[in-house]
Design an enzyme around this catalytic site. Structure first.
Site, PDB file in Angstrom:
ATOM      1  N   ASP A   1       1.516   5.476   0.970  1.00  0.00           N
ATOM      2  CA  ASP A   1       1.523   4.147   0.399  1.00  0.00           C
ATOM      3  C   ASP A   1       1.349   3.178   1.575  1.00  0.00           C
ATOM      4  OD1 ASP A   1       3.449   2.675  -2.315  1.00  0.00           O
ATOM      5  OD2 ASP A   1       1.730   1.932  -1.179  1.00  0.00           O
ATOM      6  N   TRP A   2       1.025   1.958   1.259  1.00  0.00           N
ATOM      7  CA  TRP A   2       0.663   1.000   2.324  1.00  0.00           C
ATOM      8  C   TRP A   2       1.916   0.579   3.088  1.00  0.00           C
ATOM      9  CZ3 TRP A   2      -3.027   3.082   0.059  1.00  0.00           C
ATOM     10  CH2 TRP A   2      -4.367   2.815   0.363  1.00  0.00           C
TER      11      TRP A   2
END
Ligand code: GLC
Length: 753
Positions: free
Chosen positions: A266-267
């Site tokens: 995920d970012w």
């Protein structure tokens, strides 16, 4: 020495073939060869630096390819219900392009509510075409995290409280996306069931709960849907961050399930150099070296899988075994997508996509209660009064990373005005909720400000209903902070902005008030027995208004079913302690700790166990017609399926169940026949019943059909954590079939030995 030096060149030439065009091309460029042959040929051509470059971002949403070899960059895009507007190279804000307004499809809680695998395939194909047209290789969706708490800000992006429903509904979506040469990236893996402190909380749970509730939807996406990508989640599981969680990524995902695609962080979810290298992360995005919060010159070489990785290899602290596996998986993804042997072109903003959005949104709309006031019939010259902010508020913008810039969004009010052109359709605000209209510099252009007091808003609404043929309240939640919104959870399930008082006041004045709740999560409905009809609407995307009007007017006979329970109150739910939610701080622990003490008893599993009455049960949904069920017919060899088996086994069918369903009303419609399995009493406490099959039948008035269910051995199994095995207990099992988890119409027993 001379020969040795020439060896790579000799091998490269040897690995060339003359493709149909007669040109001499290397195998990895030969579209007639298999993906695996092309990967095997490409990998040894890459330098170590080139391999490392494949494993981390070069911009907000892209990673480097291998320019020297003509291997393209990998472009990712949000989100699960539409293609995000182009953002600046290293910013969240949109880039201001004029060609990237997309078709906004319904949010996935709506797709789940269709209980229709054909709708899921239509959804996946449509959004996959939009992603391909926009030249995106990895679609960052769908999300299948289980609705453990109604408060989770991202429930609207997910597919409800039951792992079987979520798993069966995510598979066609994944296949539809990937038919377009776009990788579906199923998220957020795993046990990411809240937004509160999502980057600093460890979800701690036993293996039985993990395997029976929180893994199956991901397992189905991988093993049945053949998902090409999985996104690690921000949180920790049992103390290790999920973007490099050894147990989840190596032991289960790549080990037990044989996943051959890429694990994408995920970012900002990647938090550690060594773990990122060793624990199965393949592509690192959005890391917090200013890759998430703002532009930084060459911030990307500071990523965990960038210079720190190269340095460890140079120092001899790590080998290149893991790197070769990562690079091979990225190459495999490229050869499946942008370099696929069969070309795909996609399409964007097509009439077919808008029609699909409308059809799916209507099919997911749930008629919860109806005293006959629906379908709506407003005579020419009549008066329809619509009250509520959600009749006019555009909701495609907002909610976090799934926010979209769309060509148009039809509001419920606009659609109702279109539906009754010869009637006087009047709108009153009723209450003021959220007046924000923009997200990441995308703005709906609406002006929702209103300076009236709550009392004035209400009195104006009451005044407007004078002489009305029908009155509809359209309210619920929205995509702003503290509502259905990434990064925040709600504090309760009570409707915000004083809506309950408005509904109660209207119900006093109107004999059969129609209430439409537009939300992506469960809300409390204390006024349910004071109104004529209740409809659960969703964030339906560009065509949300048309879809709702289609159902309200009867143009579409409602067939949606609740993908999660609507409890009477939050306190009725399974999460009773801070320890369970939202987590606690513990001595000597750097991160917050959350314990899934309720085990497998989430959603209807909990309310059944505690025998707590709910407002509307899981699987509930009415129609404008009626359906009758015949007796269940069983065949197969379930009788001998007791015993244990390992994860990844137990897929063979052991029982086939059929039941006749008849549309006994006067209107064509669709029925979702649901099958629940009820285990015998045993020393391990199990849910009273568990969903193990559903079949949606489109039946014309008077028509009968046959719902069929195929139960694998796994359908009867519980997970024995100590033995690390699935176990089918012997005894007398009941099979219950019906129109919802609380409206079971026919049953049969099965003896298992
Ligand atoms: C966000 C979300 C994830 C999204 C990603 C890129 O924080 O958690 O779902 O795909 O970052 O926007």
């Amino acid at each position: 020495m001379k020969f040795k030096a020439l060896l790579p060149a000799i091998l490269a030439i040897a690995a060339c073939t003359t493709n149909p065009a007669g040109k001499n091309v290397p195998v990895y460029l030969d579209l007639s060869r298999s993906v695996e042959e092309r990967v095997a040929d490409a990998l040894p051509r890459l330098t170590t630096e080139e391999k490392v470059a494949l494993t981390h971002a070069q911009s907000k949403f892209s990673s480097r390819g291998v320019p020297r070899l003509g291997i393209p960059e990998v472009w990712c895009t949000d989100g699960p219900h539409g293609i995000r507007p182009e953002v600046l190279w290293d910013e969240w804000d949109q880039a201001g392009w004029t060609n990237d307004s997309c078709t906004a499809f319904p949010a996935l809680s709506c797709l789940a509510a269709t209980w229709d695998k054909e709708m899921s395939l239509l959804f996946g194909r449509s959004i996959g075409e939009e992603a391909r047209y926009r030249k995106k290789d990895i679609l960052l969706g769908p999300g299948v995290n289980i609705c453990r708490t109604p408060l989770n800000g991202r429930n609207f992006e997910y597919m409800g409280e039951d792992p079987y429903l979520a798993g069966q509904m995510v598979v066609p979506y994944v296949k539809g996306v990937q038919e377009n040469g776009v990788a579906a990236c199923v998220k957020h893996f795993a046990v990411n069931n809240q937004e509160v402190r999502r980057t600093a909380t460890s979800s701690n749970l036993d293996d039985r709960t993990l395997y029976e509730i929180y893994l199956p939807a991901f397992e189905a996406a991988v093993r049945e849907g053949n998902a090409w990508a999985i996104m690690g989640s921000y949180n920790l599981y049992n103390g290790q961050f999920n973007c490099h969680n050894k147990r989840l990524l190596l032991d289960i995902l790549k080990g037990e399930w044989g996943f051959d695609g890429v694990v994408v962080s995920d970012w900002g979810g990647c938090r550690d150099d060594d773990e990122a290298i060793l624990n199965g992360l393949d592509m690192e995005f959005g890391t917090w070296t200013n890759g998430l919060t703002g532009a930084a010159s060459d911030g990307y070489s500071n990523y965990h899988l960038a210079n720190p990785y190269l340095q460890r290899i140079a120092d001899g602290r790590v080998g290149t075994k893991e790197l070769d596996d990562k690079a091979a998986r990225v190459l495999r993804t490229i050869f499946r997508t942008s370099m696929a042997s069969e070309p795909h072109f996609g399409s964007f903003n097509s009439p077919e996509h808008y029609a699909a959005a409308r059809r799916i949104a209507a099919a997911g709309t749930v008629l919860l209660q109806n005293n006959g006031i629906l379908p709506l019939n407003v005579p020419d010259g009549g008066k329809l009064v619509v009250i509520g902010e959600n009749a006019v508020k555009k909701m495609v913008v907002g909610g976090g990373s799934s926010s979209l810039k769309t060509n148009y969004e039809i509001t419920p009010l606009e659609a109702l005005q279109e539906a009754f052109p010869a009637a006087d359709v009047v709108w009153e605000r009723g209450y003021v909720g959220d007046t924000s209209t923009s997200y990441n510099k995308v703005d709906t252009g609406q002006d929702l400000t209103d300076s009236r007091s709550a009392a004035k808003l209400l009195s104006d609404a009451i005044a407007a209903i004078e002489g009305a043929d029908a009155v509809i309240f359209i309210g619920g939640l929205n995509k702003s902070g503290g509502q259905d919104n990434e990064g925040t959870d709600r504090a309760d399930i009570i409707l915000p902005y004083g809506q309950d008082a408005v509904i109660e006041a209207l119900a006093e004045a109107v004999p059969s008030l129609i209430v439409v709740n537009i939300s992506g999560s469960p809300v409390a409905m204390p006024w349910a027995d004071k109104v004529g009809a209740i409809v659960q609407g969703w964030y339906g995307g560009s065509e949300t208004g048309h879809a709702l009007a289609d159902v309200l007017t009867g143009a579409v006979n409602p067939s949606g079913r609740l993908p999660f329970t609507l409890p009477k109150a939050l306190a009725d739910g399974p999460l009773k302690t801070e320890r369970q939610y939202p987590g606690i701080q513990e001595e000597g622990q750097e991160w917050w700790q959350e314990y899934y003490d309720e085990g497998v008893f989430v959603g209807y599993r909990w309310y059944d166990k505690q025998q707590i009455p709910v407002q509307f049960p899981f699987g509930h949904g009415l129609s404008y017609t009626e359906f009758e069920y015949g007796n269940a017919g069983l065949s197969g060899k379930a009788i001998g399926c007791a015993g244990s088996f390992s994860p990844g086994q137990g897929e063979e069918e052991v029982l086939k169940v059929t039941v006749k369903v008849s549309n006994t009303g006067s209107i064509d419609g669709a029925e979702v026949a649901q099958l629940y399995v009820c285990p015998p009493e045993g020393d391990v406490e199990r849910p009273v019943k568990e969903l193990r099959g559903f079949d949606k039948l489109q039946l014309a008035a008077g028509e009968s059909g046959t719902a069929t269910f195929s139960l694998p051995r796994r359908a009867f199994a519980r997970f024995d954590a100590d033995a690390h095995k699935w176990v089918v207990d012997p005894g007398q099992w009941r099979i219950e079939i019906g129109s919802s988890s609380a409206d079971l119409r026919t049953s049969a027993t099965v003896e298992i030995r």
